[in-house]
Design a protein around this motif. Sequence first.
Motif, short mmCIF file in Angstrom:
data_model
loop_
_atom_site.label_atom_id
_atom_site.label_comp_id
_atom_site.label_asym_id
_atom_site.label_seq_id
_atom_site.Cartn_x
_atom_site.Cartn_y
_atom_site.Cartn_z
N GLU A 34 41.44 -4.15 25.63
CA GLU A 34 40.59 -5.02 24.65
C GLU A 34 40.59 -5.80 23.88
O GLU A 34 40.43 -5.83 22.65
N HIS A 35 41.65 -5.85 23.68
CA HIS A 35 42.59 -6.90 21.88
C HIS A 35 43.15 -7.81 22.69
O HIS A 35 44.47 -7.56 22.72
N PRO A 36 42.86 -9.37 22.59
CA PRO A 36 43.41 -10.21 23.35
C PRO A 36 44.64 -10.67 22.25
O PRO A 36 45.35 -10.65 22.76
N THR A 37 44.14 -10.67 21.20
CA THR A 37 44.88 -10.84 20.09
C THR A 37 46.32 -10.67 20.35
O THR A 37 47.04 -10.99 19.59
N THR A 218 51.16 -20.83 28.05
CA THR A 218 51.18 -21.78 27.04
C THR A 218 50.04 -20.96 26.06
O THR A 218 50.74 -20.56 25.21
N SER A 219 49.19 -19.64 26.21
CA SER A 219 48.32 -19.35 25.47
C SER A 219 49.50 -17.96 25.30
O SER A 219 49.61 -17.49 24.09
N GLY A 220 50.81 -17.61 26.21
CA GLY A 220 51.24 -16.49 25.42
C GLY A 220 52.09 -16.72 24.44
O GLY A 220 52.28 -16.17 22.86
N ILE A 221 52.96 -18.39 24.69
CA ILE A 221 53.67 -18.69 23.81
C ILE A 221 52.93 -19.33 22.40
O ILE A 221 53.76 -19.16 21.58
N ALA A 222 51.92 -19.68 22.61
CA ALA A 222 51.31 -20.05 21.77
C ALA A 222 50.99 -19.77 20.01
O ALA A 222 51.35 -19.67 18.91
N THR A 278 42.71 -17.42 29.17
CA THR A 278 43.42 -18.16 28.15
C THR A 278 42.43 -19.42 27.48
O THR A 278 43.69 -19.57 26.84
N PHE A 279 41.87 -19.39 28.02
CA PHE A 279 40.86 -21.09 27.67
C PHE A 279 40.11 -20.28 26.17
O PHE A 279 40.73 -21.44 25.10
N PRO A 280 39.72 -19.57 25.66
CA PRO A 280 39.63 -18.94 24.30
C PRO A 280 40.33 -19.16 23.50
O PRO A 280 40.50 -19.38 21.89
N ILE A 281 41.76 -18.40 24.03
CA ILE A 281 43.32 -18.50 23.08
C ILE A 281 43.75 -20.48 22.85
O ILE A 281 44.32 -20.25 21.90
N LEU A 282 43.67 -20.90 23.76
CA LEU A 282 44.42 -22.32 24.00
C LEU A 282 43.40 -22.48 22.72
O LEU A 282 44.32 -23.83 22.24
N CYS A 283 41.33 -22.74 22.81
CA CYS A 283 41.12 -23.61 21.99
C CYS A 283 41.80 -23.50 20.77
O CYS A 283 41.93 -23.75 18.90
N ASP A 284 41.93 -21.61 20.45
CA ASP A 284 42.12 -21.21 18.42
C ASP A 284 43.76 -21.38 18.02
O ASP A 284 44.14 -21.89 17.53
#
Length: 361
Positions: A34-37, A218-222, A278-284
């Motif tokens: 529920e809380h990806p970030t 990439t998302s996790g590392i970012a 992953t796309f919105p996480i990569l954008c942010d």
Amino acid sequence: MSNDYFYGSSGCTCAVWNSHSTHGRGEHTTNMQEHPTRSLSNALLCREYEEDPAPLKTFLSGSSLGNGGPQLSFIPTAGAPAKASSPPPRIWQVFLEKERNPKSPGVVTHSSGNHGQAVAYAAKCAGLPCSVVVPKGTPKVKCDAIVNYGAELVFCEPSPAARKEVCAQIAEATGKAIIHPFDNYNVMAGQGTIALELLEEVPDLDAILVPISGGGMTSGIAVATHGLNPNCRVFAVEPVGKDLQRSLESKERLWPNPNRFLDTIADSIRIQQVGDLTFPILCDYAESKVFSVTDDQMIEGMRFIFERMKLVVEAASGAAVYAAMNSLEDVTPPPRKVGVILCGGNVDLDHLPWIDRKTSY
């Protein structure tokens, strides 16, 4: 101006954590989907499970190359984890499945090979049945490893859609839980431990380069990097044809459908589109600048690592190495200390690309 490069490894054996340590930690994991970030920031939680992480070691310096070039440091890659209770954190989700559902019928995933091996190994450690769906033509070295870890290997037609469809069919028929290779927040959180390793050893990194496929690593590392060192930028490295930068700049998915495999020797990063999660996480959290690398350039990076560092790495790693050594002047300001993720060492030694340009798929 010379750069300092720090090399890290992932794939199946980057960092290991004790499967028995998950006991009593359910309160930390119940809301992750529920809380990806927040879940990605909790890569620190995965790190608590890690057992005997390999330290970064200086392997080559510029002076040893004889050209006044960069210092090279890396996390040594290994074959399989030495302990049966030590799966990599990238597949934390397998142990969450075991913890939440002790009577689970098992897990299933789809993969070009690297994630499939990680899930197969973790399932073996957890005592869960496992099925791995791979496209026809997946390198034999990867298929053999999946089978050797005790998983059922299922072939599908070579397309992203076929992978997902066959995986879903197996899940429906058997009740096995799907462990998605990138669109899974817990998998991303596990991938974030790679950044923790790098930044613990080299806290003043100002950039990390990551080969990208669906974007989970990439998302996790970012996100982990943003939480630990907001001044450190994370850049994706892609095969030519992925066209990720245009979508990141616009913050819109601009790829044509359906999703497809790119024509590249880098089989582990050949999916064109990144994931929906992953796309919105990569954008942010990732930089919109993306380094695109040709097959010849990947081979150059692979060969450099092979000759200078005595490591056999995949073409995806070659892409990141090439970008780190040749493309950083395109960035303003150019990074001076750069972490490079060496993802996977699953190479068909009968088809080294600088000898035989035929791919194994």
